[in-house]
Enzyme design. Structure first.
Site, PDB file in Angstrom:
ATOM      1  N   GLY A  58       0.859  -1.188   0.000  1.00 60.24           N
ATOM      2  CA  GLY A  58       0.000   0.000   0.000  1.00 60.24           C
ATOM      3  C   GLY A  58       0.885   1.224   0.000  1.00 60.24           C
ATOM      4  N   GLU A  59       0.550   2.152   0.850  1.00 58.15           N
ATOM      5  CA  GLU A  59       1.332   3.383   0.935  1.00 58.15           C
ATOM      6  C   GLU A  59       1.915   3.463   2.347  1.00 58.15           C
ATOM      7  OE1 GLU A  59       2.251   5.267  -1.613  1.00 58.15           O
ATOM      8  OE2 GLU A  59       3.495   6.085  -0.016  1.00 58.15           O
TER       9      GLU A  59
ATOM     10  N   CYS B 208       6.175  -5.295   0.433  1.00 52.48           N
ATOM     11  CA  CYS B 208       6.336  -3.986  -0.205  1.00 52.48           C
ATOM     12  C   CYS B 208       6.280  -2.846   0.820  1.00 52.48           C
ATOM     13  CB  CYS B 208       5.311  -3.840  -1.326  1.00 52.48           C
ATOM     14  SG  CYS B 208       5.812  -2.622  -2.540  1.00 52.48           S
TER      15      CYS B 208
ATOM     16  N   ILE C 223       5.065  -3.759  -7.685  1.00 52.55           N
ATOM     17  CA  ILE C 223       4.253  -2.551  -7.887  1.00 52.55           C
ATOM     18  C   ILE C 223       4.939  -1.405  -7.144  1.00 52.55           C
ATOM     19  CG2 ILE C 223       1.991  -1.449  -7.580  1.00 52.55           C
ATOM     20  CD1 ILE C 223       0.799  -4.305  -7.375  1.00 52.55           C
TER      21      ILE C 223
ATOM     22  N   HIS D 216       4.728  -8.805  -4.333  1.00 53.44           N
ATOM     23  CA  HIS D 216       3.415  -9.070  -3.726  1.00 53.44           C
ATOM     24  C   HIS D 216       2.968 -10.516  -3.945  1.00 53.44           C
ATOM     25  CE1 HIS D 216       2.345  -4.826  -2.861  1.00 53.44           C
ATOM     26  NE2 HIS D 216       3.123  -4.580  -3.903  1.00 53.44           N
TER      27      HIS D 216
ATOM     28  N   GLU E 216       0.789 -12.027  -2.418  1.00 54.19           N
ATOM     29  CA  GLU E 216      -0.663 -12.101  -2.200  1.00 54.19           C
ATOM     30  C   GLU E 216      -1.439 -11.863  -3.496  1.00 54.19           C
ATOM     31  OE1 GLU E 216       1.340  -9.752  -1.371  1.00 54.19           O
ATOM     32  OE2 GLU E 216       0.435  -7.761  -1.469  1.00 54.19           O
TER      33      GLU E 216
HETATM   34  N1  GLN Z   1       6.673   2.647  -2.503  1.00 59.92           N
HETATM   35  C1  GLN Z   1       5.481   2.434  -1.730  1.00 59.92           C
HETATM   36  C2  GLN Z   1       5.580   3.043  -0.345  1.00 59.92           C
HETATM   37  O1  GLN Z   1       6.440   3.801  -0.038  1.00 59.92           O
HETATM   38  C3  GLN Z   1       5.204   0.951  -1.596  1.00 59.92           C
HETATM   39  C4  GLN Z   1       4.500   0.431  -2.803  1.00 59.92           C
HETATM   40  C5  GLN Z   1       3.705  -0.834  -2.563  1.00 59.92           C
HETATM   41  O2  GLN Z   1       3.439  -1.265  -1.438  1.00 59.92           O
HETATM   42  N2  GLN Z   1       3.245  -1.421  -3.628  1.00 59.92           N
HETATM   43  O3  GLN Z   1       4.765   2.776   0.477  1.00 59.92           O
END
Ligand code: GLN
Length: 199
Positions: free
Chosen positions: A57-58, A89, A144, A180, A182
């Site tokens: 995610g972020e 990620c 991603i 990922h 998942e």
């Molecule tokens: N680069 C993203 C971040 O800083 C991570 C991207 C992702 O989880 N797909 O959160």
């Protein structure tokens, strides 16, 4: 926590941090393995868990919400108490000892240094296949906006690499991937997490 005859955990209690991002995809991956899960949104939700998944995610949003909900220290305590972690990620970014490019706060539970936003937008979504230590058949890896792990401490085992960088690493009860697992139907990385919980 109940330990089976083969020392694997019977019915492991797994929580998924569910503040933002692809936590539902992790829930589906566990469902496919017949493993129950709960969602973690508040410190109380950590009670009785054996392991926690920090999804993609972020990471800046995860940081902000975890601080607002008093989850930050609760999650650190969960680690001190022996809880297992699987970060994918953004989750790997949260677990890292050091986050750079740009720098941000992290839990510091996994001895890696990681560069955020490393691949840039042009490679926003890419699927690659490569070897891993988990089995002979190559892994399909969905990246991603993936971060790059640029150094790992001596206690960290590299389970898979891509383009010269670690992409799946483990240190004791902490597992992290910059891709990922998942988002594919292949259960092998989640199975590995379940195994390490039972150890
Ligand atoms: N680069 C993203 C971040 O800083 C991570 C991207 C992702 O989880 N797909 O959160």
């Amino acid at each position: 926590m109940r330990v089976g005859r083969d020392l694997r955990l019977v019915n492991p209690q797994i929580g998924i941090l569910a503040v933002q991002g692809d936590y539902e995809a992790h829930a589906k991956a566990l469902e496919r393995l017949g493993v129950e899960r709960t969602y973690v949104r508040r410190p109380d939700d950590l009670e009785g868990l054996d392991g926690i998944i920090l999804p993609g995610g972020e990471s800046t949003t995860h940081l902000k919400v975890m601080a607002e909900e008093s989850l930050w220290n609760a999650v650190k305590k969960f680690a001190t108490d022996g809880g297992a972690f699987f970060g994918t990620c953004a989750g790997a970014i949260l677990l890292a000892r050091e986050v750079r490019a740009p720098a941000q706060d992290s839990l510091g539970l996994l001895d890696i240094s990681i560069l955020r936003n490393a691949y840039g937008r042009q490679l926003a979504s890419e699927v690659r296949t490569g070897p891993s230590k988990l089995r002979e058949k190559p892994l399909e890896m969905v990246f991603i906006r993936a971060p790059i792990i640029d150094s790992v401490g001596s206690g960290v085992e590299i389970l898979a690499e891509d383009a010269g960088h670690p992409v799946l690493v483990q240190q004791g009860r902490i597992l992290a991937s910059t891709f990922h697992p998942e988002l594919t139907d292949d259960p092998v990385v989640h199975e590995h997490f379940l195994r390490l919980i039972g150890e």
